[in-house]
Scaffold this motif. Structure first.
Motif: not given
Length: 807
Positions: A753-757
């Protein structure tokens, strides 16, 4: 009995016969011609194919050695090892051939270089000695190995040949008749008197006395605790970095108590004797023996071995690979990594320990590579002073008006004759004397750059009424131990020395250090400063009197007095910080000079390129990102800071093929993203590492948290124990015992989730799938896969290395 034979014609036939019968072949020649290689190549190839060890060292003096001859040499067989002596204008004129055989040894020395005329038809004088064993032959082997892995040598490979070829052609354009007249040039310019035989090193060991039970000192206790923790956590390699004077050898001895058999390796024989004495003080009931040129002990509990002797195939294979439970490498920042790597790669101990005081990137390859970047304990001498374990200092930077800009720089040091010419002046000596009188205490050790300077200053001070001695490798009549005794007793005011006290010999009572030499190496300067910091009852502080002129590297030497790593080390001296109980005084002229020198230093990008090229030449190929980090002399993060990615640096430096350049332009955004994405924890790179393990055709395919979970958990809990530090916060403590749902949820919530964001559209996490949005052309698959893998492996290694240092 020895069989001695004089050969005045046709040495080549004798060499071919010796090569055919030998297990080890060592060739030392001032130059190599293609005709000579062509003559011996069939014999050398056959020797390598049957498993013989072949080493050849040639010189680049006057650029007589032909590049094509070097290329032919390394093409003979992959196992032949060739190195080139970088003479930097100094004569290099040896000719020797050493052969080890099952039934004896053959030693050839004389006038024949590796050329057809010298080996076949020329008028040459050579002596062949056939002997079963002798001290002379053993000395020759040791001397060869020390030359072979000397810091002035480089491995011969296609990269270093390219560099040499450029200087070769440039030189012969300037001197077009050299090749035609090389025989006359040899006779006129290259011959030197035979240097006197080196003496067996004097061994100085502190008196043993009666101590009773020996216990670790505070610094050793802290380091031991860290080492034992590291060992129990499952590590197989580690390094301890401790300032000079804190007892690294005794630390090694205390750690060795837990192991049955121990191999202690050092590059200087003096260190072996001292280590043996220290270990016997700690463990008098255990046996210890030396393995070096004069002694070959193999069956003791502790073996103290010279790396130059042990790295020879014949000696290395006298031991089984599993003979030792613990291997200790002492002061390994001094020796070429190749020398140690040969030994390290052969043995399979339970644990490898490297100990050093000065693993500094500014001077040489990063020694962290030898221990996989695992630093179990690190204590800078500034911290040791703050803890009261070393003596405080008062540093006095004194302006030296000598102009060093006109002195020839020979790659790593100044031309000794030109340097001596400016040093042997009365006004220069008077400036040194006045600085010494102003700041000195009672017992002074002065570090000089040459024997000539040491003799000159000792004589000058004596004429002024002070008791001095010039102490160096050629001093006659007074031993080091006697000189130390006289200094301790106040009979001497100053010992002027040349590199005798860099390491291994301590004089705790010394309270004044005088530096009258250009600081060419930060490592050596660090070691020499350490000579005055040992605690002593009569010493309140150590006075460091340092003459600073406009010589190379003068502006970085005061980085020694800072704790901050990296770029802080390169700032001007005016911002240097010292402990509250220490003082740093710089004359105004010194501050102005250092700030001016700092402005003129090599531009940052060019410095990065030179550091990269050194590693490339050492490896013989383009280094990976991780190899550059482990071996390079510049902090690896600066490549990202300057170029946004390692591939970006390679693109700028014109180190990519046309195909790679096109691929870089197409996928630069992805490469920068993998380099720049934040890593509070390692999780992102662990996910990417799993994806990469699927191979170059499928690494970028979508992946689910459930698919990654088993690999993710295993990597962080079992692959390497200390990686568990990433599972230490409250939200992830439950991850210790594998539960697919919990681990999958952690992966989904955090890295995916964090890398996607944060990826600006390059990555998405939707409907339970982690997707990299790349359209990869088939022709680019391998290139992009390898680059991504390099960045991933580098970032993971750097992350855990940093965590280990701060944990």
């Amino acid at each position: 009995m020895s069989n001695v034979q004089l050969i005045t014609y046709g040495l080549g036939e004798h060499l071919q016969k010796a090569i055919e019968q030998s297990d080890s072949i060592y060739i030392l020649t001032s130059f190599v011609m293609d005709s000579g290689v062509n003559l011996l190549a069939p014999s050398l190839r056959t020797a390598c194919e049957r498993g013989a060890e072949v080493k050849l060292l040639a010189g680049d003096y006057l650029h007589v050695t032909q590049p094509k001859a070097l290329a032919r040499l390394i093409d003979i067989h992959p196992d032949i090892e060739v190195r080139l002596w970088q003479s930097n204008g100094q004569s290099f004129h040896p000719k020797a051939y050493l052969f080890q055989q099952k039934d004896g040894n053959t030693f050839v020395v004389g006038s024949s270089n590796l050329s057809s005329s010298a080996l076949v038809s020329g008028v040459e004088w050579n002596v062949i000695v056939n002997d079963e064993i002798s001290d002379t032959f053993e000395n020759a082997l040791t001397e060869f190995m020390q030359l072979f892995y000397h810091e002035q040598t480089v491995p011969v490979n296609h990269e270093t040949i390219k560099v040499y070829e450029q200087s070769y052609h440039s030189y012969h354009q300037q001197y077009p008749n050299l090749i035609r007249n090389w025989t006359e040039t040899e006779e006129a310019d290259m011959m030197l008197p035979v240097e006197e035989k080196k003496k067996q090193p004097e061994v100085i060991v502190e008196p043993s006395g009666t101590y009773g039970t020996i216990h670790p000192r505070p610094a050793q206790h802290e380091a031991l605790e860290a080492l034992f923790n590291t060992y129990e956590e499952g590590y197989h390699k580690a390094m301890v970095v401790m300032a000079t004077g804190l007892g690294k050898t005794y630390l090694a001895g205390f750690f060795a108590e837990r192991f049955a058999r121990v191999l202690f390796i050092a590059h200087r024989e003096e260190l072996l004797h001292q280590a043996k004495a220290s270990f016997q003080t700690i463990m008098p009931e255990r046996t210890g023996g030396l393995y070096y040129r004069y002694e070959k002990t193999t069956d003791t509990d502790f073996v103290f071995a010279s790396v130059y002797t042990l790295s020879m195939e014949k000696h290395l294979h006298r031991f089984r690979s599993d003979d030792f439970d613990l291997i200790i490498v002492d002061e390994f920042h001094h020796a070429a990594a190749t020398t140690y790597q040969r030994v390290i790669d052969y043995f399979q101990p339970k644990f490898l320990l490297g100990i050093t005081a000065t693993p500094d990137r500014m001077d040489q390859k990063d020694v962290y590579a030898l221990c996989d970047g695992n630093v179990a304990y690190q204590l800078h001498f500034i911290e040791a002073i703050q803890k009261g374990w070393l003596t405080p200092f008062r540093y006095f930077g004194v302006y030296d008006e000598t102009d060093y800009s006109g002195i020839t720089w020979l790659g790593k040091k100044y031309d000794q004759q030109e340097l001596l010419a400016v040093q042997l002046r009365k006004e220069y000596a008077e400036n040194i004397l006045q600085a010494w009188l102003k700041h000195k205490q009672t017992r002074t050790l002065c570090f000089c750059s040459s024997i000539g300077q040491a003799n000159f200053l000792a004589d000058f001070f004596q004429k002024k009424g002070y008791q001095t001695i010039s102490l160096h490798s050629k001093t006659i009549g007074v031993s080091r131990s006697e000189a130390i005794k006289q200094l301790n007793e106040g009979v001497l005011d100053v010992i002027f020395t040349v590199d005798l006290f860099n390491e291994g010999v301590d004089i705790p009572s010394v309270d004044t250090l005088l530096f009258v030499r250009p600081t060419e190496s930060l490592t050596i300067f660090t070691q020499q400063v350490g000579r005055g910091l040992r605690l002593h009852a009569e010493k309140e502080y150590c006075a460091i009197i340092d003459l600073i002129g406009n010589y190379r590297n003068a502006d970085i030497k005061l980085s020694l007095f800072q704790l901050e790593p990296g770029e802080q080390k390169k700032k001007a001296a005016a911002v240097a910080t010292v402990p509250v109980n220490c003082e740093l005084h710089l004359e105004t002229e010194v501050i102005n000079l250092l700030e001016e020198l700092a402005k003129k230093r090599q531009p940052r990008k060019e410095a990065l390129k030179q550091a990269y090229l050194k590693v490339k030449q050492e490896l013989g190929r383009r280094p990976t990102y991780l190899e550059l980090h482990l071996r390079g002399t510049e902090p690896s993060k600066t490549y990202y800071q300057e170029f946004k990615s390692y591939a970006g640096f390679l693109y700028w430096a014109n180190e990519l093929t046309e195909r790679e350049q096109e691929a870089f332009r197409k996928y630069e955004c992805w490469l920068v993203e993998v380099e720049r994405t934040g890593m509070v924890k390692s999780y992102k790179m662990v996910v990417l590492l799993y994806m990469l393990q699927r191979g170059q055709e499928h690494w970028a395919d979508p992946v689910t948290p459930q698919e990654v979970a088993p690999f993710f958990h295993h990597y962080l809990t079992e692959t390497e124990y200390r990686k568990r530090i990433d599972f230490s916060d409250k939200s992830s403590k439950q991850m210790w015992d594998y539960d697919e749902k919990k681990v999958s949820k952690l992966i989904a919530d955090m890295p995916m989730t964090k890398w996607s964001g944060s990826s600006k559209g390059l990555i998405s996490f939707e409907d339970g799938q982690f997707i990299i949005h790349l359209d990869i052309d088939e022709q680019d698959q391998e290139i992009l896969y390898e680059w991504t893998k390099e960045i991933c492996e580098y970032r993971l290694h750097q992350y855990f290395e940093r965590k280990a240092e701060t944990s």
